[in-house]
Enzyme design. Structure first.
Site, PDB file in Angstrom:
ATOM      1  N   CYS A  44      -3.449   2.094  -3.438  1.00 65.07           N
ATOM      2  CA  CYS A  44      -2.227   1.329  -3.714  1.00 65.07           C
ATOM      3  C   CYS A  44      -1.637   0.736  -2.437  1.00 65.07           C
ATOM      4  O   CYS A  44      -0.782  -0.135  -2.504  1.00 65.07           O
ATOM      5  CB  CYS A  44      -1.197   2.194  -4.425  1.00 65.07           C
ATOM      6  N   ASP A  64       0.298   2.196  -0.328  1.00 62.30           N
ATOM      7  CA  ASP A  64       1.609   2.748   0.023  1.00 62.30           C
ATOM      8  C   ASP A  64       1.501   3.694   1.219  1.00 62.30           C
ATOM      9  O   ASP A  64       0.495   4.372   1.400  1.00 62.30           O
ATOM     10  CB  ASP A  64       2.205   3.487  -1.179  1.00 62.30           C
ATOM     11  N   CYS A  91       6.042   2.840  -3.803  1.00 62.49           N
ATOM     12  CA  CYS A  91       6.604   2.716  -5.139  1.00 62.49           C
ATOM     13  C   CYS A  91       7.774   3.677  -5.351  1.00 62.49           C
ATOM     14  O   CYS A  91       8.032   4.554  -4.529  1.00 62.49           O
ATOM     15  CB  CYS A  91       5.513   3.004  -6.162  1.00 62.49           C
ATOM     16  N   CYS A 114       1.316   9.732  -6.104  1.00 60.36           N
ATOM     17  CA  CYS A 114       2.478   9.432  -5.267  1.00 60.36           C
ATOM     18  C   CYS A 114       3.062  10.739  -4.704  1.00 60.36           C
ATOM     19  O   CYS A 114       3.508  10.784  -3.559  1.00 60.36           O
ATOM     20  CB  CYS A 114       3.536   8.676  -6.059  1.00 60.36           C
TER      21      CYS A 114
END
Ligand code: FES
Length: 144
Positions: free
Chosen positions: A35, A37, A60, A104
């Site tokens: 992603c 991130d 996110c 995450c």
């Protein structure tokens, strides 16, 4: 049922411990290759206790909520406890995350471990390498 729990929304909208600790005793930065991130966690350590923790997350909402909750969970706690904080515990504290957002929370666990590893390395302290094996492999935890 709403996709995100009230706790996730709260920590996303009002994240705790955002920022930089200029004179941090340990800094950990990890990223998720898929992603893109990135999460950075700063810790202050005194007498084996994490006296302060802050984060910067370029990612996110779930990553922001996870870093906020994770820093709250280690602040004021022994380094050994911070080291054993799992992403599962962070997810539970947030009252859950959707399956595709579990990775995450893995970033938060890894960023904390990475900051602690940095602290150990700076101070030439002995540590158990096996505890840090997971760092940098966040993408392998997708879909867990
Ligand atoms: Fe990558 Fe959340 S989508 S950390």
């Amino acid at each position: 049922m709403a996709l995100y729990s009230e706790k996730v929304m709260d920590h996303f909208k009002n994240p705790r411990n955002v920022g930089v600790i200029e004179d941090a005793d340990g800094v950990g930065e990890v990223g998720n290759a898929k992603c893109g991130d990135i999460m950075k966690i700063y810790i202050k350590v005194k007498d084996g206790i994490v006296t302060d923790a802050k984060f910067e997350t370029f990612g996110c909402g779930s990553a922001i909520a996870s870093s906020s909750m994770a820093t709250e969970m280690i602040k004021g706690h022994p380094l050994t406890e911070a080291l054993s904080l799992t992403n599962k515990a962070v997810v539970e504290a947030l009252d859950g995350l959707p399956a595709h957002k579990i990775h995450c929370s893995v970033l938060a666990e890894e960023a904390i471990k990475s900051a602690i590893l940095d602290y150990y390395t700076r101070n030439n302290l002995p540590y158990d390498e096996s505890v840090f094996k997971k760092i940098g492999c966040a993408h392998e935890h997708d879909g867990e």
